[in-house]
Design a protein around this motif. Sequence first.
Motif, short mmCIF file in Angstrom:
data_model
loop_
_atom_site.label_atom_id
_atom_site.label_comp_id
_atom_site.label_asym_id
_atom_site.label_seq_id
_atom_site.Cartn_x
_atom_site.Cartn_y
_atom_site.Cartn_z
N HIS A 7 1.62 22.56 4.48
CA HIS A 7 1.01 21.28 4.85
C HIS A 7 -0.51 21.40 4.64
CE1 HIS A 7 -0.52 17.95 7.25
NE2 HIS A 7 0.68 17.41 7.11
N LEU A 10 -2.55 22.83 7.56
CA LEU A 10 -2.36 24.26 7.80
C LEU A 10 -3.01 25.07 6.68
CD1 LEU A 10 1.31 24.22 9.10
CD2 LEU A 10 -0.82 24.00 10.39
N PHE A 68 -3.65 23.04 16.48
CA PHE A 68 -2.36 23.58 16.06
C PHE A 68 -2.07 24.96 16.65
CE2 PHE A 68 -3.18 20.33 12.81
CZ PHE A 68 -2.00 19.60 12.97
N ARG A 69 -3.13 25.72 16.98
CA ARG A 69 -2.86 27.03 17.57
C ARG A 69 -2.82 26.95 19.09
NH1 ARG A 69 -3.00 31.69 14.86
NH2 ARG A 69 -4.50 30.98 13.33
N LEU A 114 0.65 15.35 10.92
CA LEU A 114 1.47 16.53 11.23
C LEU A 114 1.65 16.70 12.74
CD1 LEU A 114 3.00 19.09 10.45
CD2 LEU A 114 0.80 20.31 10.38
N GLU A 119 8.14 17.78 12.27
CA GLU A 119 7.98 19.09 11.64
C GLU A 119 7.17 20.06 12.50
OE1 GLU A 119 8.76 19.87 7.36
OE2 GLU A 119 6.85 18.79 7.34
N LEU A 120 6.48 19.51 13.50
CA LEU A 120 5.63 20.36 14.33
C LEU A 120 6.42 21.48 15.00
CD1 LEU A 120 2.61 20.48 15.06
CD2 LEU A 120 3.17 19.33 17.19
N LEU A 123 6.30 24.83 13.30
CA LEU A 123 5.01 25.51 13.19
C LEU A 123 5.11 26.95 13.70
CD1 LEU A 123 1.91 25.19 12.63
CD2 LEU A 123 1.69 24.55 15.03
N ARG A 124 4.65 27.89 12.88
CA ARG A 124 4.68 29.32 13.26
C ARG A 124 3.35 29.97 12.90
NH1 ARG A 124 8.64 27.35 14.66
NH2 ARG A 124 10.82 27.81 14.26
N LEU A 132 -1.22 30.03 9.72
CA LEU A 132 -0.15 29.20 10.28
C LEU A 132 0.66 28.61 9.13
CD1 LEU A 132 -2.14 27.22 13.03
CD2 LEU A 132 -0.72 29.25 13.34
N TYR A 133 1.91 28.32 9.40
CA TYR A 133 2.76 27.72 8.37
C TYR A 133 3.93 26.97 9.01
CZ TYR A 133 5.61 31.81 9.43
OH TYR A 133 6.33 32.76 10.10
N LEU A 134 4.56 26.12 8.21
CA LEU A 134 5.78 25.45 8.65
C LEU A 134 6.96 26.28 8.16
CD1 LEU A 134 4.95 21.71 7.90
CD2 LEU A 134 4.83 22.90 10.10
#
Length: 168
Positions: A7, A10, A68-69, A114, A119-120, A123-124, A132-134
Amino acid sequence: MRLDGGHPALDLINTLYGQVRQPPEYDVLRTPDDLQTFAARVGVGGEATSAAAVTAARALRAVCEDAFRDGKCAGLERAAQAAYAAGSLQPGGWVWSDAPMGVVHRLAHAATELLASEELDRLRGCDDCCWLYLDRSKNRSRKWCSMADCGTNAKKRRYIEKRRSKLT
Ligand SMILES: [Zn+2]
């Protein structure tokens, strides 16, 4: 420039290389040309940018990291409000024509999308670096930003540790 986030928001965070909560080891976004190349590659516009846009993109990167983190969205909220104040809503969606800041606004918009998306929950964070990535793998078991980089590093390390424990 590696794009493993899945994304644009990310991938923006992943323009810093290093370990989680450690000083960055390398920054991909240094010049207007870097930002232009990045924006074109993640599909948020290919127009020329400026030094001010690079500064704004780096600030947006920091607030995306918070959102996101850490789940702290106030900074991204302000960036999104600035983006929507500068854009116009038309059939088909938001439009930003104010070069050279358009790419930054489009990235802020992508980040808010996002954050609101299903899709959240994919998230990893990479097991081996700060990226970070999906996780779009079928069984949701992806552990690394990239098998070729961090995945291989982790396997090498495990192999060395195994050998060392056999020798001692
Ligand atoms: Zn990684």
